[in-house]
Motif scaffolding. Structure first.
Motif, PDB file in Angstrom:
ATOM      1  N   ASN A 204      58.231 165.711 122.733  1.00  0.00           N
ATOM      2  CA  ASN A 204      57.445 166.940 122.883  1.00  0.00           C
ATOM      3  C   ASN A 204      56.552 166.910 124.124  1.00  0.00           C
ATOM      4  OD1 ASN A 204      58.527 167.865 120.512  1.00  0.00           O
ATOM      5  ND2 ASN A 204      56.808 167.204 119.249  1.00  0.00           N
ATOM      6  N   GLY A 205      56.742 165.910 124.955  1.00  0.00           N
ATOM      7  CA  GLY A 205      55.890 165.750 126.122  1.00  0.00           C
ATOM      8  C   GLY A 205      55.237 164.391 126.177  1.00  0.00           C
ATOM      9  N   GLY A 211      46.680 166.443 125.315  1.00  0.00           N
ATOM     10  CA  GLY A 211      45.369 167.060 125.495  1.00  0.00           C
ATOM     11  C   GLY A 211      44.292 166.302 124.738  1.00  0.00           C
ATOM     12  N   ASP A 212      43.218 167.001 124.385  1.00  0.00           N
ATOM     13  CA  ASP A 212      42.139 166.376 123.624  1.00  0.00           C
ATOM     14  C   ASP A 212      42.637 166.007 122.235  1.00  0.00           C
ATOM     15  OD1 ASP A 212      40.414 166.788 125.766  1.00  0.00           O
ATOM     16  OD2 ASP A 212      39.754 168.748 125.004  1.00  0.00           O
ATOM     17  N   PHE A 289      57.628 150.030 109.072  1.00  0.00           N
ATOM     18  CA  PHE A 289      57.221 150.625 110.344  1.00  0.00           C
ATOM     19  C   PHE A 289      56.176 151.697 110.060  1.00  0.00           C
ATOM     20  CE2 PHE A 289      60.881 152.916 108.747  1.00  0.00           C
ATOM     21  CZ  PHE A 289      60.513 154.257 108.879  1.00  0.00           C
ATOM     22  N   LEU A 290      55.571 152.184 111.118  1.00  0.00           N
ATOM     23  CA  LEU A 290      54.584 153.259 111.024  1.00  0.00           C
ATOM     24  C   LEU A 290      55.081 154.479 111.775  1.00  0.00           C
ATOM     25  CD1 LEU A 290      51.345 151.311 112.016  1.00  0.00           C
ATOM     26  CD2 LEU A 290      51.933 151.984 109.698  1.00  0.00           C
ATOM     27  N   ILE A 291      54.669 155.644 111.325  1.00  0.00           N
ATOM     28  CA  ILE A 291      54.755 156.857 112.131  1.00  0.00           C
ATOM     29  C   ILE A 291      53.336 157.357 112.328  1.00  0.00           C
ATOM     30  CG2 ILE A 291      55.554 159.242 112.261  1.00  0.00           C
ATOM     31  CD1 ILE A 291      57.994 158.422 110.671  1.00  0.00           C
ATOM     32  N   LEU A 292      52.914 157.416 113.582  1.00  0.00           N
ATOM     33  CA  LEU A 292      51.589 157.935 113.934  1.00  0.00           C
ATOM     34  C   LEU A 292      51.759 159.399 114.329  1.00  0.00           C
ATOM     35  CD1 LEU A 292      50.390 154.945 116.169  1.00  0.00           C
ATOM     36  CD2 LEU A 292      50.190 155.205 113.684  1.00  0.00           C
ATOM     37  N   ARG A 293      51.097 160.289 113.625  1.00  0.00           N
ATOM     38  CA  ARG A 293      51.230 161.721 113.883  1.00  0.00           C
ATOM     39  C   ARG A 293      49.997 162.179 114.638  1.00  0.00           C
ATOM     40  NH1 ARG A 293      54.978 164.243 109.504  1.00  0.00           N
ATOM     41  NH2 ARG A 293      56.143 164.354 111.440  1.00  0.00           N
ATOM     42  N   VAL A 294      50.138 162.287 115.948  1.00  0.00           N
ATOM     43  CA  VAL A 294      49.011 162.597 116.831  1.00  0.00           C
ATOM     44  C   VAL A 294      48.891 164.105 116.999  1.00  0.00           C
ATOM     45  CG1 VAL A 294      48.031 162.248 119.131  1.00  0.00           C
ATOM     46  CG2 VAL A 294      49.333 160.401 118.023  1.00  0.00           C
ATOM     47  N   ALA A 298      46.817 170.362 123.048  1.00  0.00           N
ATOM     48  CA  ALA A 298      47.956 170.972 123.731  1.00  0.00           C
ATOM     49  C   ALA A 298      49.205 170.990 122.855  1.00  0.00           C
ATOM     50  CB  ALA A 298      48.249 170.246 125.044  1.00  0.00           C
ATOM     51  N   HIS A 299      49.486 169.895 122.171  1.00  0.00           N
ATOM     52  CA  HIS A 299      50.642 169.836 121.282  1.00  0.00           C
ATOM     53  C   HIS A 299      50.535 168.600 120.397  1.00  0.00           C
ATOM     54  CE1 HIS A 299      52.753 166.505 123.348  1.00  0.00           C
ATOM     55  NE2 HIS A 299      52.315 167.049 124.470  1.00  0.00           N
ATOM     56  N   ALA A 300      51.395 168.538 119.399  1.00  0.00           N
ATOM     57  CA  ALA A 300      51.457 167.384 118.511  1.00  0.00           C
ATOM     58  C   ALA A 300      52.534 166.423 118.999  1.00  0.00           C
ATOM     59  CB  ALA A 300      51.763 167.826 117.086  1.00  0.00           C
TER      60      ALA A 300
END
Length: 358
Positions: A204-205, A211-212, A289-294, A298-300
């Protein structure tokens, strides 16, 4: 959307927190203290990616949680307990009734093992209950009176048994009444299952363009423990089950993302000893494992955090592969995510290079 949700790493990232079959919400830590999940949700729009269309759709915000309580999730069941309860692994009931007690209020998840003991239980003795507890597990639904007015109650929530032991009937009822089946994602934004066959998160980028930082959901998955399917099907190895979820906000979340971005490129720590790693041409997914959902302004962006393999340990934000570092590990493997077994990559980061296998 019906049925158990699963994170599909090849699909859209779920950036917002939130939705469960319950109408309660947990709490989130910040750099300066603790804020309610209702406050956090006012910042983050309640979005949930539809598994069929991949289009994010708004969802109704959950109600505020009981002050001083938090969410705890295991597989597809979540419930609330007081904030200060400890976390431990549960390897089944003790052999002797007099050992049936815990020293402090605790949430138990399946796992671990009891050491072999030569102790002989000569005659039944009453359990000496000291502190209340929750077990994501149990023997059978029902209510069992214990000594001193304590009660152990087990209910079936979805396909999972949940057991609460307490001397306070109100506390026991509050915990059990908060329990519910997670339909899509839990209150931290974690899906009950994650597909291990999908190699990378959606690009997704990447982290550099989010962004913040609004928040980071930490979702820990494993294929160990109780199987999803009683038949032991191939899905038990393909889909890892959620072990626990949590969420960081404020300066703590921002610090973690900055350290993820600053990590060296590539994979690591890596290991090659065939006695512990197997053939170099075989799969190297590990069992956890981990999934980090940031969630950014601007986007997730989902980040895959692999730490239980030999050659593929590292992070992947869909755009860049980076190594694991001690800085990120120290921020993640705390509290509900504290590991209670030997993991070579994390031991190397946090303790030092392990000795050779002999």
């Amino acid at each position: 959307m019906k049925g158990i949700g699963a994170v599909l790493l090849g699909g859209i990232a779920i950036g917002a927190v939130i939705v469960s079959v319950n109408t309660l919400t947990g709490r989130a830590d910040t750099a300066d203290g603790v804020v309610s999940r209702a406050e956090a949700d006012q910042v983050v729009a309640g979005l949930l990616a539809d598994e069929q269309t991949g289009v994010a759709s708004p969802r109704v915000e959950a109600a505020a949680a009981k002050p001083g309580w938090r969410w705890d999730t295991y597989t597809d069941v979540q419930l609330q307990v007081p904030d200060d309860w400890a976390q431990r692994l549960w390897a089944g009931p003790p052999d002797c009734t007099e050992d049936d007690w815990v020293p402090e209020p605790t949430v138990f998840r399946p796992g671990g093992a009891r050491p072999a003991s030569l102790k002989v239980c000569l005659k039944p003795k009453p359990a000496r209950q000291v502190a209340p507890s929750v077990v994501f597990g149990g023997e059978r639904p029902g209510v069992v009176p214990l000594a001193g007015g304590w009660v152990r109650e087990t209910r079936k929530v979805g396909k999972l048994l949940v057991t609460v032991t307490a001397g306070d009937a109100v506390l026991r009822r509050q915990i059990l009444d908060s329990a519910g089946v997670v339909d899509t994602v839990d209150s931290y934004g974690c899906a009950p299952r994650a597909d291990r066959q999908v190699g990378r998160p959606p690009a997704n980028g990447g982290l550099k363009s989010v962004g913040d930082i609004v928040g980071v959901s930490i979702c820990r998955y494993s294929i160990q423990g109780m199987p999803i399917s009683p038949t032991g099907s191939a899905d038990d190895l393909r889909f890892a089950r959620l072990q626990a979820g949590s969420r960081l906000t404020g300066g703590v979340a921002d610090h973690l993302v900055r350290d993820l971005i600053a990590a060296p490129p590539g994979a690591g720590p890596t290991f090659s000893d065939p006695r512990t790693c197997g053939p170099a041409t075989g799969p190297d997914r590990g069992t956890e494992f981990l999934i980090l959902r940031v969630q950014g302004s601007a986007h997730a962006q989902d980040v895959l955090y692999r730490y239980d393999g030999c050659r593929t340990n590292g992070t992947d934000d869909g755009s860049a592969l980076r190594q694991l570092t001690a800085d990120t590990a120290r921020q993640i493997f705390l509290g509900v995510h504290q590991l209670r077994q030997y993991v070579p990559a994390l031991d190397k980061l946090l303790i030092g290079t392990p000795p050779p296998v002999r």
